[in-house]
Design a protein around this motif. Structure first.
Motif, mmCIF file in Angstrom:
data_model
loop_
_atom_site.group_PDB
_atom_site.id
_atom_site.type_symbol
_atom_site.label_atom_id
_atom_site.label_comp_id
_atom_site.label_asym_id
_atom_site.label_seq_id
_atom_site.Cartn_x
_atom_site.Cartn_y
_atom_site.Cartn_z
ATOM 1 N N UNK A 124 -5.423 12.896 -6.676
ATOM 2 C CA UNK A 124 -5.763 12.812 -5.257
ATOM 3 C C UNK A 124 -4.954 11.693 -4.620
ATOM 4 N N UNK A 125 -4.302 11.980 -3.477
ATOM 5 C CA UNK A 125 -3.429 11.010 -2.834
ATOM 6 C C UNK A 125 -3.690 10.939 -1.331
ATOM 7 N N UNK A 126 -3.361 9.782 -0.720
ATOM 8 C CA UNK A 126 -3.570 9.535 0.707
ATOM 9 C C UNK A 126 -2.232 9.410 1.429
ATOM 10 N N UNK A 127 -2.147 10.010 2.634
ATOM 11 C CA UNK A 127 -0.908 9.965 3.409
ATOM 12 C C UNK A 127 -1.212 9.615 4.865
ATOM 13 N N UNK A 128 -0.270 8.894 5.495
ATOM 14 C CA UNK A 128 -0.416 8.590 6.915
ATOM 15 C C UNK A 128 0.195 9.714 7.753
ATOM 16 N N UNK A 134 0.066 6.083 1.161
ATOM 17 C CA UNK A 134 -0.488 4.773 1.516
ATOM 18 C C UNK A 134 -1.816 4.544 0.807
ATOM 19 N N UNK A 135 -2.213 3.284 0.773
ATOM 20 C CA UNK A 135 -3.524 2.941 0.230
ATOM 21 C C UNK A 135 -4.599 3.271 1.258
ATOM 22 N N UNK A 136 -5.716 3.830 0.797
ATOM 23 C CA UNK A 136 -6.809 4.178 1.694
ATOM 24 C C UNK A 136 -7.927 3.167 1.642
ATOM 25 N N UNK A 137 -9.114 3.612 1.982
ATOM 26 C CA UNK A 137 -10.254 2.707 2.059
ATOM 27 C C UNK A 137 -10.679 2.128 0.737
ATOM 28 N N UNK A 138 -10.274 2.751 -0.379
ATOM 29 C CA UNK A 138 -10.635 2.249 -1.707
ATOM 30 C C UNK A 138 -9.555 1.360 -2.306
ATOM 31 N N UNK A 139 -8.584 0.978 -1.480
ATOM 32 C CA UNK A 139 -7.502 0.064 -1.879
ATOM 33 C C UNK A 139 -6.565 0.675 -2.916
ATOM 34 N N UNK A 140 -6.476 1.986 -2.976
ATOM 35 C CA UNK A 140 -5.479 2.621 -3.808
ATOM 36 C C UNK A 140 -4.900 3.828 -3.077
ATOM 37 N N UNK A 141 -3.664 4.175 -3.440
ATOM 38 C CA UNK A 141 -2.995 5.301 -2.786
ATOM 39 C C UNK A 141 -3.356 6.626 -3.429
ATOM 40 N N UNK A 142 -3.706 6.583 -4.703
ATOM 41 C CA UNK A 142 -4.049 7.818 -5.392
ATOM 42 C C UNK A 142 -4.918 7.564 -6.605
ATOM 43 N N UNK A 143 -5.483 8.647 -7.111
ATOM 44 C CA UNK A 143 -6.346 8.560 -8.286
ATOM 45 C C UNK A 143 -6.101 9.772 -9.172
ATOM 46 N N UNK A 144 -6.008 9.516 -10.473
ATOM 47 C CA UNK A 144 -5.838 10.579 -11.462
ATOM 48 C C UNK A 144 -7.086 10.654 -12.324
ATOM 49 N N UNK A 145 -7.619 11.864 -12.471
ATOM 50 C CA UNK A 145 -8.794 12.085 -13.315
ATOM 51 C C UNK A 145 -8.560 13.338 -14.143
ATOM 52 N N UNK A 146 -8.763 13.212 -15.440
ATOM 53 C CA UNK A 146 -8.647 14.363 -16.338
ATOM 54 C C UNK A 146 -9.976 14.569 -17.056
ATOM 55 N N UNK A 147 -10.406 15.827 -17.153
ATOM 56 C CA UNK A 147 -11.678 16.160 -17.794
ATOM 57 C C UNK A 147 -11.455 17.159 -18.926
ATOM 58 N N UNK A 148 -12.379 17.144 -19.897
ATOM 59 C CA UNK A 148 -12.316 18.136 -20.959
ATOM 60 C C UNK A 148 -13.021 19.412 -20.520
ATOM 61 N N UNK A 149 -13.140 20.393 -21.390
ATOM 62 C CA UNK A 149 -13.723 21.677 -21.028
ATOM 63 C C UNK A 149 -15.208 21.577 -20.714
ATOM 64 N N UNK A 157 -7.341 6.755 -13.899
ATOM 65 C CA UNK A 157 -6.703 5.548 -13.380
ATOM 66 C C UNK A 157 -6.394 5.736 -11.905
ATOM 67 N N UNK A 158 -6.191 4.635 -11.213
ATOM 68 C CA UNK A 158 -5.758 4.663 -9.814
ATOM 69 C C UNK A 158 -4.331 4.116 -9.747
ATOM 70 N N UNK A 159 -3.626 4.450 -8.650
ATOM 71 C CA UNK A 159 -2.248 3.976 -8.537
ATOM 72 C C UNK A 159 -1.918 3.599 -7.099
ATOM 73 N N UNK A 160 -0.848 2.812 -6.937
ATOM 74 C CA UNK A 160 -0.457 2.309 -5.623
ATOM 75 C C UNK A 160 0.550 3.254 -4.970
ATOM 76 N N UNK A 161 1.119 2.815 -3.841
ATOM 77 C CA UNK A 161 2.046 3.660 -3.087
ATOM 78 C C UNK A 161 3.349 3.910 -3.830
ATOM 79 N N UNK A 174 -5.323 1.949 -17.458
ATOM 80 C CA UNK A 174 -5.699 3.334 -17.741
ATOM 81 C C UNK A 174 -6.827 3.345 -18.762
ATOM 82 N N UNK A 175 -7.837 4.167 -18.507
ATOM 83 C CA UNK A 175 -8.973 4.278 -19.417
ATOM 84 C C UNK A 175 -9.017 5.692 -19.980
#
Length: 232
Positions: A124-128, A134-149, A157-161, A174-175
């Protein structure tokens, strides 16, 4: 009292609220009613706010900033969503009452979500309004989440611009989490380059399980499986 209207050929609902005297209730932000639209799969595709004169209207919120300091934020009146056939929202965009591109108080115009169904991940990423990441209200530009079945998170993890993983309060980036058949959960930490690392306490991984009494037990390890002890 609320009244709704639904058109089956182009799914739209319009909700208006009235007081006991039959007067249209107008909220503090001058919004008299909201129109919700739906796409062919039945998922919400957008909403627009209107004033008492049936004109598109933005809404304002005044928030407390500091002692005797208040700031008023003007939010877009329209939200447009794009979904896939599974109901996952791929894009959320904001527009002002004049139809021009709008943004939330953190200057985010669009939120995009990219799904990889093969790996079970979503980014998930934020754009102007210019299309810049850009970074949004959670102070990160994007977030990566992976799930099992089973829907359990296995990497996050979250990432910057610059799309670099952001360091968290515990010093990690990264967790990753694994689950075995005996209900043991192992959480491990990695750096920006996806290499094993230790958190601020010197731990690389925590193995979580329950003892025979139902108490939570954590076995703590540093890098190279050096045992650090047990936490409860």
């Amino acid at each position: 009292v609320s009244q709704s209207r639904y058109r089956s050929c182009f799914p739209v609902t319009i909700t208006k609220s009235y007081d006991t005297d039959g007067n249209l209730i107008v909220s503090f932000d001058k919004c008299a009613y909201t129109k919700h639209s739906y796409e062919k799969y039945g998922y919400l595709a957008g909403l627009v706010m209107f004033d008492i004169n049936n004109k598109r209207t933005n809404y304002s919120v005044t928030e407390y900033i500091d002692e005797e300091v208040y700031e008023t934020f003007v939010y877009p009146c329209e939200t447009v969503m794009v979904n896939d056939k599974y109901g996952n929202t791929l894009s959320t965009r904001y527009f002002m009452d004049n139809g021009q591109a709008g943004a939330d108080r953190f200057e985010v115009h669009e939120i995009k979500s990219e799904y990889d169904y093969a790996t079970g991940s979503v980014t998930t990423t934020n754009y102007n309004v210019k299309g810049d990441l850009i970074s949004g209200g959670n102070s990160y530009a994007g977030k990566f989440v992976q799930r099992d079945k089973q829907g359990r998170i296995i990497k996050e993890y979250t990432f910057d611009a610059d799309r670099k993983a952001i360091r968290k309060f515990d010093g990690t980036y990264i967790v990753c989490t694994t689950y075995d058949d005996e209900n043991t959960i192992t959480t491990s930490f990695f750096d920006q380059d996806n290499q094993p690392m230790e958190d601020n306490s010197g731990a690389h991984k925590y193995e979580y399980a329950q003892d025979e009494y139902g108490y939570n037990i954590y076995q703590v390890y540093a890098l190279n499986d050096v045992y650090l002890g047990q936490e409860q």
